[in-house]
Structure formats: C-alpha cells, structure tokens
Enzyme design. Sequence first.
Site, PDB file in Angstrom:
ATOM      1  N   LYS A 102      -7.304  14.481   2.620  1.00  0.00           N
ATOM      2  CA  LYS A 102      -6.892  13.287   1.858  1.00  0.00           C
ATOM      3  C   LYS A 102      -5.681  13.655   1.032  1.00  0.00           C
ATOM      4  O   LYS A 102      -5.502  14.815   0.644  1.00  0.00           O
ATOM      5  CB  LYS A 102      -8.013  12.840   0.920  1.00  0.00           C
ATOM      6  CG  LYS A 102      -7.906  11.402   0.513  1.00  0.00           C
ATOM      7  CD  LYS A 102      -8.439  10.529   1.625  1.00  0.00           C
ATOM      8  CE  LYS A 102      -8.595   9.087   1.233  1.00  0.00           C
ATOM      9  NZ  LYS A 102      -9.523   8.414   2.168  1.00  0.00           N
ATOM     10  N   GLY A 214     -13.355  -6.068  -4.422  1.00  0.00           N
ATOM     11  CA  GLY A 214     -12.149  -5.492  -3.827  1.00  0.00           C
ATOM     12  C   GLY A 214     -11.594  -6.480  -2.828  1.00  0.00           C
ATOM     13  O   GLY A 214     -12.312  -6.967  -1.952  1.00  0.00           O
ATOM     14  N   GLY A 216      -8.474  -5.962  -1.125  1.00  0.00           N
ATOM     15  CA  GLY A 216      -7.343  -5.338  -0.442  1.00  0.00           C
ATOM     16  C   GLY A 216      -7.549  -5.437   1.051  1.00  0.00           C
ATOM     17  O   GLY A 216      -8.194  -6.370   1.542  1.00  0.00           O
ATOM     18  N   ASN A 217      -7.053  -4.464   1.784  1.00  0.00           N
ATOM     19  CA  ASN A 217      -7.136  -4.504   3.250  1.00  0.00           C
ATOM     20  C   ASN A 217      -8.581  -4.608   3.740  1.00  0.00           C
ATOM     21  O   ASN A 217      -8.895  -5.425   4.597  1.00  0.00           O
ATOM     22  CB  ASN A 217      -6.428  -3.277   3.826  1.00  0.00           C
ATOM     23  CG  ASN A 217      -6.582  -3.200   5.321  1.00  0.00           C
ATOM     24  OD1 ASN A 217      -7.432  -2.483   5.828  1.00  0.00           O
ATOM     25  ND2 ASN A 217      -5.800  -3.969   6.047  1.00  0.00           N
ATOM     26  N   ALA A 218      -9.463  -3.798   3.173  1.00  0.00           N
ATOM     27  CA  ALA A 218     -10.855  -3.804   3.651  1.00  0.00           C
ATOM     28  C   ALA A 218     -11.596  -5.072   3.181  1.00  0.00           C
ATOM     29  O   ALA A 218     -12.165  -5.810   3.993  1.00  0.00           O
ATOM     30  CB  ALA A 218     -11.580  -2.554   3.181  1.00  0.00           C
ATOM     31  N   GLY A 219     -11.569  -5.338   1.893  1.00  0.00           N
ATOM     32  CA  GLY A 219     -12.346  -6.447   1.321  1.00  0.00           C
ATOM     33  C   GLY A 219     -11.909  -7.815   1.814  1.00  0.00           C
ATOM     34  O   GLY A 219     -12.751  -8.674   2.129  1.00  0.00           O
TER      35      GLY A 219
HETATM   36  N1  GLU Z   1      -8.204   5.839   4.295  1.00  0.00           N
HETATM   37  C1  GLU Z   1      -9.144   5.510   5.324  1.00  0.00           C
HETATM   38  C2  GLU Z   1     -10.485   6.166   5.041  1.00  0.00           C
HETATM   39  O1  GLU Z   1     -10.801   6.468   3.927  1.00  0.00           O
HETATM   40  C3  GLU Z   1      -8.613   5.788   6.720  1.00  0.00           C
HETATM   41  C4  GLU Z   1      -8.284   7.212   7.011  1.00  0.00           C
HETATM   42  C5  GLU Z   1      -7.572   7.421   8.323  1.00  0.00           C
HETATM   43  O2  GLU Z   1      -7.401   6.473   9.060  1.00  0.00           O
HETATM   44  O3  GLU Z   1      -7.187   8.569   8.569  1.00  0.00           O
HETATM   45  O4  GLU Z   1     -11.304   6.326   5.910  1.00  0.00           O
END
Ligand code: GLU
Length: 409
Positions: A102, A214, A216-219
């Site tokens: 990360k 949330g 954003g993209n996910a929510g």
């Molecule tokens: N940020 C996303 C996660 O937490 C996607 C990570 C990725 O696609 O490498 O899973």
Amino acid sequence: MNAYDNAIRQLEKAAQLIDLDKDVLAKLSVPEKIIMASLPVRLDDGTLKIFQAYRVQYNSARGPYKGGIRFHPQVDLDEVKALSFWMTIKTAVVDLPLGGAKGGVVVDPKSLSQSEIERLSRAWVRAFRPVIGPEKDIPAPDVYTNPQIMSWMADEFSQLEGKPSLGVVTGKPLEYGGSKGRDTATATGGFQVLMEAIKLKGLDLKKTRVAIQGFGNAGSVMASLLYQAGAKIVALADSRSLIYSDQGLNIEKVLEHKKQSGSLAGFSGAKEISQEEFFQLAVEVIVPAALENQIDKNNAKDIKAKIILELANGPTTPEADELLTKQGVLVVPDVLANAGGVTVSYFEWLQNISHNYWSEEEVEAELKERMIPSFEAVWQIAQEYKTDLRTASFILALKRLEKAIKVRI
Ligand code: GLU
C-alpha cells in the site's frame, strides 16, 4: 486506535486457531520493506511544498506486491502498514497470484488544483520508481486517488523507462490501458457477496433497508447497484454530511445532487442525521465504505443491522467485531467484501501484459467466478472452526500464504 495493532490482533487470532507455523507467523507479523520519501511539489502560486509519502511492501510470497495509493491528510505509517497487510490477506483470500502493498501521501487533495495533483502524482512515481514496476509492485487507486491519477503515474513511469509500461499501475482510464468494469469492481464484487449473505440470512432484497457510509467510488456505485436491484437505501453519508429518508432515497437524484453541489448536504426529501444516529438506524444492512475504525465498541452495541458489508478497509475495530458476533450480526469482512477491486486490477494487469482486452461481460463473469467460490470457502471454514467470517477469511489466506512461505524458508 491504531489500525496496525488491530490488523496484528486479527492475524494472531486466526493464527492461533490453525496453529500457524511459528516462522510463518513471524514473517507475516512485519512488512518486508518500508520505503519513505519526501516529495517536493511546486504549487501554482510558486511556493514549494514537501509532502510525506510512503510505500509499504508487506509480503511477496505469492507474487508481485499489489495495492493502492491513498491521498489523505490522516495517512501515517501505521495506517499504510495495516492497509498493506490487509492487501496481503485479501489477494490470498481470492487466490490471486499477487502479494500485498500500500502507498500513501499525507495531503488533503481537496486543497490542491488538478495541476498540483498531477505534479504530486508524477513526483510519487519518480520517488518510488526503483521499487515499483509491472513485475515488482503494482499500485492502484484508493481513497481520493482515481483513474486520472493512475494515468499520470503510468505515463511518468513509461517516460522514465523509455517504453510503454502500462502494467505498472491498475485502475487506469479505459483510453489508456484500463479494464472495463474496473471503476465499478469494488462495489460489484461486494454486491455479489452481499446477495449470498442476504440469502443465508433469509432476507428479501426488495424489503431490505440499507445505510451506506461513504459516497466515493465504492459507496456510490454500491448505492446505485442496490437501488437498481430494488433495495431501499434509507441513509447515506459522505465526509461532510449524513442524510436519511424513511421512504428510501432516489439514488439517481442523489448522484445528480452530489455532482452539482459536491456534497450530500441539502438533498431535498431527506433529513440530516448525526453519526451516532446513523449506526442506530433500523436497517438490515450497513455498508461502511469510508475509512478505518468507524464501528467501535461505543457504537457497535446500538447496531440493529443483520449484515455489515465492509467495502472500506478496516472499518471495524476488534472490540466491535466481538460485540457484533455476540449480537448475531454477520460481518462480511473487508478482505473478502471489497476484494472485487483488486481482482479486476489483476484482470487489468493481465490484459496489459498480454495486449488482449476483455469485454465487460467477461470481466463481470470472471469476477463472479472469484468472488462467489471465495465467499463459499470462507463460509465453510467459518462453520468448521465455529468462527466469524473475518477469522475464516484469514484462515483461508493464512493457509495459502503458509504454503508459499514454507517452501522457501
Ligand atoms: N485500493 C483497493 C483496495 O484496497 C484496490 C487495490 C488494487 O486494486 O490494487 O483493495
């Protein structure tokens, strides 16, 4: 509450249940590499600002490091370590041949112009270039990073390498090596497993009330998917406000309002509620899709939902986890519930290195083929070990990681 301490507690709980090999536990209790950099960025007004940046490469036993980059003012090293550890578990839960990593930058991107964000993104790549690459470590979007940022990053890396290197990051725009279905993948994967959880809990989707934290993209994509499927979204929250409607919110109108005003606040036909009230709502499903440590021992006891689907990473503290399990709440953990994002990232990377692009239908079908069997495997383990789905997911991942680590230590 330190996210990394929470992550290690989750690791130790599962490790104990399966009597995980001591050497493997030792190896998984620390990241393989931590890389830090100070990024100098020229702001539009001519001043130079230095941003603190991180990449934590947690584990590569199962393949190249993989995981997003977060731009957020609250990023710190322990958070990035926790998130990189969860990526290691997540890629193993859905059986991708990838490790976990990360990245993060301590920045409030809302205070920067687009060209400042571009310079920051390119500076990130210049600083971390020696440690990233399509066969080494493949970043992706996370909180407050997006396809445009991935595009600048892939371009910077390709320029430095002197050749197109699209596979260096995933979550890119479609026009520049992105995969169909990547932008909606986290929510789509979450939706697929939520349907399984709803069945197991004997709920009827059309009568299911949902609260999503949330937007954003996910929510926001999750809200749309559930709305289209006939569920009733009664509450939504973004970083500035929380809105509620007993009748259910019209998600198409909410999206329009958010696009125009930049926030959920002031949406007509809904009332504003507090964070405290949000977690006390009479709903069947809560979807945390924002940041860590949102459900803790103080609000967990008031939760009436039957299912919590963790689209965010680390939204539930270990103390809250225990309370929720006692209360009979089914927590579908982050490392399974939001694994759709990294799964389609893996598909994008495969497409980039093979120069062969898939249709939207193929992506969705392949995603389902990873998500559903993973959910079923986790469910089986939970029955076998009489444990919660998080611990079961960890057990599944740890057994796979144990094999990959044991053959080489
Ligand atoms: N940020 C996303 C996660 O937490 C996607 C990570 C990725 O696609 O490498 O899973």
